[in-house]
Design a protein around this motif. Sequence first.
Motif, short mmCIF file in Angstrom:
data_model
loop_
_atom_site.label_atom_id
_atom_site.label_comp_id
_atom_site.label_asym_id
_atom_site.label_seq_id
_atom_site.Cartn_x
_atom_site.Cartn_y
_atom_site.Cartn_z
N ALA A 35 -52.85 12.51 -44.87
CA ALA A 35 -52.70 13.76 -44.13
C ALA A 35 -54.05 14.29 -43.63
O ALA A 35 -54.13 14.93 -42.58
CB ALA A 35 -52.03 14.81 -45.01
N ALA A 36 -55.13 13.94 -44.37
CA ALA A 36 -56.47 14.38 -43.97
C ALA A 36 -57.14 13.44 -42.99
O ALA A 36 -58.25 13.72 -42.52
CB ALA A 36 -57.35 14.52 -45.22
N GLY A 37 -56.48 12.31 -42.66
CA GLY A 37 -57.03 11.38 -41.68
C GLY A 37 -57.40 10.02 -42.23
O GLY A 37 -57.74 9.11 -41.46
N GLY A 38 -57.36 9.84 -43.56
CA GLY A 38 -57.69 8.55 -44.17
C GLY A 38 -56.50 7.62 -44.19
O GLY A 38 -55.46 7.90 -43.59
N HIS A 39 -56.64 6.51 -44.90
CA HIS A 39 -55.50 5.60 -45.00
C HIS A 39 -54.93 5.56 -46.41
O HIS A 39 -54.02 4.77 -46.71
CB HIS A 39 -55.85 4.18 -44.52
N GLY A 40 -55.42 6.42 -47.31
CA GLY A 40 -54.88 6.46 -48.65
C GLY A 40 -55.01 5.12 -49.34
O GLY A 40 -56.06 4.47 -49.27
N LEU A 41 -53.94 4.71 -49.98
CA LEU A 41 -53.94 3.41 -50.66
C LEU A 41 -53.46 2.28 -49.77
O LEU A 41 -53.31 1.15 -50.22
CB LEU A 41 -53.05 3.49 -51.92
N ASN A 42 -53.22 2.57 -48.50
CA ASN A 42 -52.69 1.56 -47.58
C ASN A 42 -53.83 0.68 -47.07
O ASN A 42 -54.40 0.92 -46.00
CB ASN A 42 -51.97 2.23 -46.42
N GLU A 43 -54.17 -0.35 -47.83
CA GLU A 43 -55.30 -1.22 -47.48
C GLU A 43 -55.00 -2.13 -46.28
O GLU A 43 -55.89 -2.81 -45.79
CB GLU A 43 -55.69 -2.08 -48.69
N HIS A 44 -53.75 -2.14 -45.81
CA HIS A 44 -53.43 -2.99 -44.67
C HIS A 44 -54.14 -2.54 -43.39
O HIS A 44 -54.25 -3.30 -42.44
CB HIS A 44 -51.93 -3.04 -44.43
N THR A 45 -54.64 -1.31 -43.37
CA THR A 45 -55.38 -0.86 -42.19
C THR A 45 -56.63 -1.71 -41.96
O THR A 45 -57.10 -1.81 -40.84
CB THR A 45 -55.80 0.62 -42.35
N SER A 46 -57.16 -2.32 -43.02
CA SER A 46 -58.30 -3.22 -42.87
C SER A 46 -57.86 -4.67 -42.79
O SER A 46 -58.67 -5.59 -42.96
CB SER A 46 -59.29 -3.04 -44.03
N ASP A 104 -66.05 3.92 -27.14
CA ASP A 104 -67.35 3.49 -26.63
C ASP A 104 -68.14 2.68 -27.66
O ASP A 104 -69.33 2.45 -27.51
CB ASP A 104 -68.18 4.70 -26.18
N GLY A 105 -67.44 2.23 -28.74
CA GLY A 105 -68.05 1.30 -29.68
C GLY A 105 -68.91 1.93 -30.75
O GLY A 105 -69.71 1.23 -31.38
N LEU A 106 -68.76 3.23 -31.01
CA LEU A 106 -69.58 3.91 -32.00
C LEU A 106 -68.75 4.27 -33.23
O LEU A 106 -67.55 4.52 -33.13
CB LEU A 106 -70.19 5.19 -31.40
N LEU A 107 -69.42 4.30 -34.39
CA LEU A 107 -68.75 4.67 -35.62
C LEU A 107 -68.43 6.16 -35.60
O LEU A 107 -69.29 6.99 -35.26
CB LEU A 107 -69.65 4.34 -36.81
N MET A 108 -67.21 6.53 -35.98
CA MET A 108 -66.82 7.93 -35.94
C MET A 108 -66.04 8.28 -37.21
O MET A 108 -65.43 7.40 -37.85
CB MET A 108 -65.96 8.22 -34.70
N PRO A 109 -66.03 9.55 -37.62
CA PRO A 109 -65.29 9.94 -38.82
C PRO A 109 -63.79 9.98 -38.56
O PRO A 109 -63.34 10.06 -37.42
CB PRO A 109 -65.84 11.34 -39.11
N VAL A 110 -63.03 9.96 -39.65
CA VAL A 110 -61.58 10.11 -39.55
C VAL A 110 -61.12 11.39 -40.23
O VAL A 110 -59.95 11.76 -40.13
CB VAL A 110 -60.85 8.90 -40.17
N LYS A 111 -62.04 12.05 -40.95
CA LYS A 111 -61.70 13.29 -41.65
C LYS A 111 -62.68 14.39 -41.24
O LYS A 111 -63.82 14.11 -40.87
CB LYS A 111 -61.77 13.10 -43.16
N LYS A 112 -62.25 15.62 -41.34
CA LYS A 112 -63.10 16.75 -41.04
C LYS A 112 -64.27 16.79 -42.02
O LYS A 112 -64.08 16.65 -43.23
CB LYS A 112 -62.30 18.05 -41.12
N ASP A 113 -65.48 16.98 -41.48
CA ASP A 113 -66.71 17.09 -42.27
C ASP A 113 -66.98 15.84 -43.11
O ASP A 113 -67.64 15.90 -44.15
CB ASP A 113 -66.67 18.32 -43.19
#
Length: 284
Positions: free
Chosen positions: A84-95, A262-271
């Motif tokens: 809910a905060a933007g991460g993938h939790g325990l769902n490692e299939h995202t990688s 544009d190929g840059l690393l970006m956050p998935v969660k606030k702050d």
Amino acid sequence: MTRRHLIAPLALSVMLLALLTSATSGARAQDGKQDNGKYPDWTGQWFRTGGVQFDPTKPLGRGQEAPLTPEYQAKLEASIADIAAGGHGLNEHTSCLPHGMPRMMNAVYPIEFVVLPKTTYILFDENLPRRIYTDGRNWPAEPEPAFAGYSIGHWVDEAGDGRFNVLEVETRYMKGPRTFEGSGLPLHEDNETVIKERIFLDKEKPDLLHDEITTSDHALTRPWTVTKTYRRERNAVWIPNECGEDNRHVTIGKEDYMISPDGLLMPVKKDQPPPDLRYFRSKK
């Protein structure tokens, strides 16, 4: 991910299909009666009915009402909050880790069964194949854990008419991390999961295939049984799906990030803090 990592699974799948075609032809040539009459017809392309959740009759996450222990219920809650905060939790299939058993039977993409006398293969677009050995072997003395585990099955002739109609399967020796579904619904970290299946065609509708899956796992307070149903398409059109192709999820340490357009690393969660850059020199 390099192109080499994308090409290798595709090449393996092509080689496997060629071998299976040859083996199937050989089985027919050696024993036509066995191929035509003894085993059920599971040919074609099989699509899941319902969603990609583990129990297709219930909603994802908490709605699955999985019989989790308090410890693993807390892990599920933490996973749901992280997603809910933007991460993938325990769902490692995202990688792009494989789904593993039993999640791979959720059939995100269509699956295919190849039934041979000594082995039944289940082929996936996004996972390596499952091999279910039906040659009467015992469990290996020194098993090598795998995401799909090691499966031993035997055929059942319930009607006593000389034709098999049910494949009963037991799967052990899985490795993790694995989850039941994308919500991060967890299996135990000890990877001592035991899965039993009964796979059979619907008696009234032969283009429906049922898979009764019972999972015994230390994250559960009792064995958990769900039934999945797949719908057959006889005129199959296969479209390859490579998990690593254009996957923009990045895991660094224990943090998840994204690659921007544009190929840059970006956050998935606030702050969210940036990763540790101690091995990089800062620009002056």
